[in-house]
Design an enzyme around this catalytic site. Structure first.
Site, PDB file in Angstrom:
ATOM      1  N   SER A 216      98.430  96.015 -79.236  1.00 43.45           N
ATOM      2  CA  SER A 216      97.678  97.237 -78.956  1.00 43.45           C
ATOM      3  C   SER A 216      98.503  98.156 -78.041  1.00 43.45           C
ATOM      4  CB  SER A 216      96.306  96.886 -78.367  1.00 43.45           C
ATOM      5  OG  SER A 216      95.419  97.985 -78.460  1.00 43.45           O
ATOM      6  N   ASP A 332      91.914  96.592 -89.518  1.00 43.26           N
ATOM      7  CA  ASP A 332      91.868  97.048 -88.128  1.00 43.26           C
ATOM      8  C   ASP A 332      91.350  98.482 -88.133  1.00 43.26           C
ATOM      9  OD1 ASP A 332      92.270  97.825 -85.510  1.00 43.26           O
ATOM     10  OD2 ASP A 332      94.330  97.098 -85.394  1.00 43.26           O
ATOM     11  N   HIS A 363      91.699  93.947 -85.412  1.00 42.77           N
ATOM     12  CA  HIS A 363      92.658  94.370 -84.402  1.00 42.77           C
ATOM     13  C   HIS A 363      93.386  93.183 -83.779  1.00 42.77           C
ATOM     14  CE1 HIS A 363      94.527  97.083 -81.676  1.00 42.77           C
ATOM     15  NE2 HIS A 363      93.927  96.618 -80.606  1.00 42.77           N
TER      16      HIS A 363
END
Length: 612
Positions: A216, A332, A363
């Site tokens: 991320s 995601d 994710h």
């Protein structure tokens, strides 16, 4: 400073102890087998690792104190780097999250319940309470890589934790900060024992070779560092990285939230991560949050501007030379799969050594450790394991397989995939059809916007005036989609502004316990006001038809036999877009609206599986 000095003394005493009483045989070295670094017993006892922290000086000042910002860095290394003079490469992760984030309280996101083009009311501004104990910033990566003969380094990004400066959420300082750390590891920047002191620290225990990874935001920063062209950053493995803040918070001119965070925007993320020095926060809020982020993020038009362009790493890739292994999930809906694909595609065009790993989940989700190990082993230790010579460039986890068992493909998109143009045949408010054959004079069909119905409800409905749905015949064979579907929509709106949402779905809709790959194939959103360009919008003339073409999210998925592929067109998406009052009408010209679907085997494969 008492705590810092005690930590420094402790580190020195540890070094003296290991020098006087070496507990391992001399010349301990990393071990390699089948092209991978192996766990070495002598490196595996956490009680024998040397752990210390320091501050690396950068070449920027973002907190306005007239001094170069210093980044807080921690180091975890095998004791042999002290007792035996062993030099090892570094695996490095940087993050804005290590020292904590803002509390989850009501009102921290922008209110999305308003008409398009309206100025929304301000949101709540939370404060972050910093957490953590020195000298350890994080334990991520440590247990995986230190036993295999790597040094692990972490740093807090600018304006977070004990790092000085200000968060900028994609500004240049967030690229230059990890560059400074890599420069320090190679003797090109200064490190200090204290945030404002003059006693220096040298990285005498490393070869200087660096690999970066993270998930991320932590996956964004390796790419940010690589775009500086910094020497000795040999390889990066970004996992679900946000590669463009415009693509994260906007979509083809539309104000769109990331999945699960309705109403988030770039200023909200700034406040979420701003865990740095409390005495600097007022300055940072004024000069960064208010004067840059909130001033230019533009929640009114959603247009792409210079502000967003400066936070798009695709635009900064020219100096990049690090090898790249991208990792992302096709489902995601937070950091969407286009983020990795656009960078992977550009890296290939630049001739960089690159591969991509996609799984079918949401994710996060790094590549298998074995894959990461091969990449780090080759680029950081120089072991000739052939990773850079592999002819297969894409590793895709199939729908029923474990993430540790990807299937190798020549590339993504699959080279055997060819675009198939599907045309719309009228039939709503129940459902129309998708056909590979042109059937003219289908006329026009109209939907009425109502955000009270979410996308799943609309897709499952047998009849609905709030969406238009067009489906293929039932598939007699599995169909493999690989690539970037694209839609061309010709529409008219009853108002000067409207949301446009498009879902590609697999029907009938499965209820109950379903896999993440069931039901939703992929999605996309656009602002009809940006039909000419995402850089400039213009009010729609009610009743006038406009044509716009845009991509849906990339996907590689097998649609099983017995299902139908459905194109669903609707207006406001309850999970992602702004929420205007119901009632806006969108009229679609069926004869001028098409879906381009990337099918492995092309039209031949689709016609065999679906008798049009």
């Amino acid at each position: 400073m008492l705590q810092l000095n005690n930590a420094l003394k402790c580190s020195i005493l540890m070094s003296i102890f290991f020098s006087a009483f070496p507990i391992n045989s001399q010349n301990t070295k990393p071990v390699f087998k089948d092209g991978e670094a192996q766990i070495v017993e002598a490196f595996s006892d956490p009680n024998k690792w040397i752990r210390h922290d320091l501050w690396v000086e950068t070449n920027f000042d973002t907190d306005g104190d007239g001094k170069p910002d210093r980044m807080h860095v921690d180091v975890t290394r095998p004791s042999q780097t002290e007792t035996e003079g062993l030099k090892l490469p570094v695996i490095y992760e940087s993050s804005p999250y290590y020292a904590g984030v803002a509390p989850d309280i009501d009102g921290i996101f922008w209110n999305v319940n308003h008409e398009l083009g309206e100025t929304p009311k301000d949101h709540v501004h939370p404060e972050v309470t910093r957490i953590g104990k020195r000298p350890i910033i994080s334990n991520s990566q440590v247990s995986t890589w230190v036993p295999r003969g790597y040094i692990v380094v972490h740093s807090s990004s600018p304006g977070t934790g004990l790092s000085q400066g200000s968060p900028t959420v994609g500004g240049d300082n967030e690229s230059l900060a990890p560059k400074a750390v890599i420069d320090w590891l190679n003797g090109r920047a200064k490190g200090y024992t204290e945030p404002y002191g003059n006693e220096t620290v040298e990285a005498y225990w490393t070869t200087g070779k660096v690999g970066m990874t993270g998930t991320s935001y932590n996956g964004t920063l390796p790419l940010a560092a690589a775009t500086t062209g910094v020497e000795d950053l040999e390889v990066i493995i970004p996992v679900a990285p946000n590669t463009s803040y415009y693509h994260y918070y906007r979509s083809n001119g539309l104000v769109r939230s990331p999945g699960g965070y309705l109403g988030e925007d770039i200023d909200v993320l700034y406040e979420f991560i701003h865990s740095g020095d409390e005495s600097k926060r007022t300055h940072n809020n004024q000069f960064v949050r208010d004067s840059i982020l909130r001033k230019h993020q533009d929640r009114i038009t959603g247009d792409y501007n210079e502000f967003w362009a400066s936070r798009d790493y695709l635009n900064d890739m020219a100096p990049m030379k690090a090898a790249l292994l991208m990792s992302h999930g096709f489902n995601d809906w937070n950091v969407m799969p286009e983020h990795s694909y656009r960078i992977y595609k550009k890296a290939k065009e630049m001739g960089l050594e690159t591969q991509i790993y996609y799984h079918q989940n949401g994710h996060g989700g790094p590549p298998p450790v074995e894959m990461m190990n091969r990449w780090f082993t080759h680029y950081l230790f120089g072991i000739d394991n052939g990773v850079e010579k592999e002819t297969n460039k894409a590793w895709i986890v199939r729908e029923n397989d474990k993430q540790s068992q990807p299937t190798a493909y020549a590339d993504f998109p699959n080279p055997e995939a060819k675009p198939v143009t599907l045309h719309l045949i009228k039939g709503n408010p129940a459902e129309g059809s998708l056909s590979a054959r042109v059937s003219k004079k289908q006329g026009k069909e109209t939907l009425v916007d109502d955000v009270n119905f979410d996308g799943a409800t609309l897709a499952k409905a047998e009849h609905s005036k709030n969406r238009l749905l067009y489906v293929t015949p039932k598939l007699s064979k599995d169909i493999h989609i690989s690539g970037v579907p694209q839609v061309t929509v010709k529409l008219a709106s009853s108002k000067a502004a409207a949301n446009l949402s498009v879902w590609l779905v697999s029907l009938p809709w499965d209820e109950g316990k379903v896999k993440i790959t069931d039901n939703i194939i992929t999605r996309g959103w656009a602002d009809p006001q940006n039909h000419k360009s995402i850089n400039e919008s213009e009010p729609l003339k009610p009743g006038k038809f406009y044509e716009l073409t845009f991509d849906l999210m990339p996907d590689d998925q097998i649609i099983r036999a017995g299902q139908q592929i459905g194109l669903m067109i609707f207006s406001s998406d309850k999970e992602f877009t702004l929420h205007p009052k119901p009632g806006t009408e969108l009229t679609i010209d069926l004869d001028e609206t098409t879906l381009s679907l990337p099918v492995v085997g092309g039209i031949v494969a689709l016609e065999k599986a679906s008798k049009f």
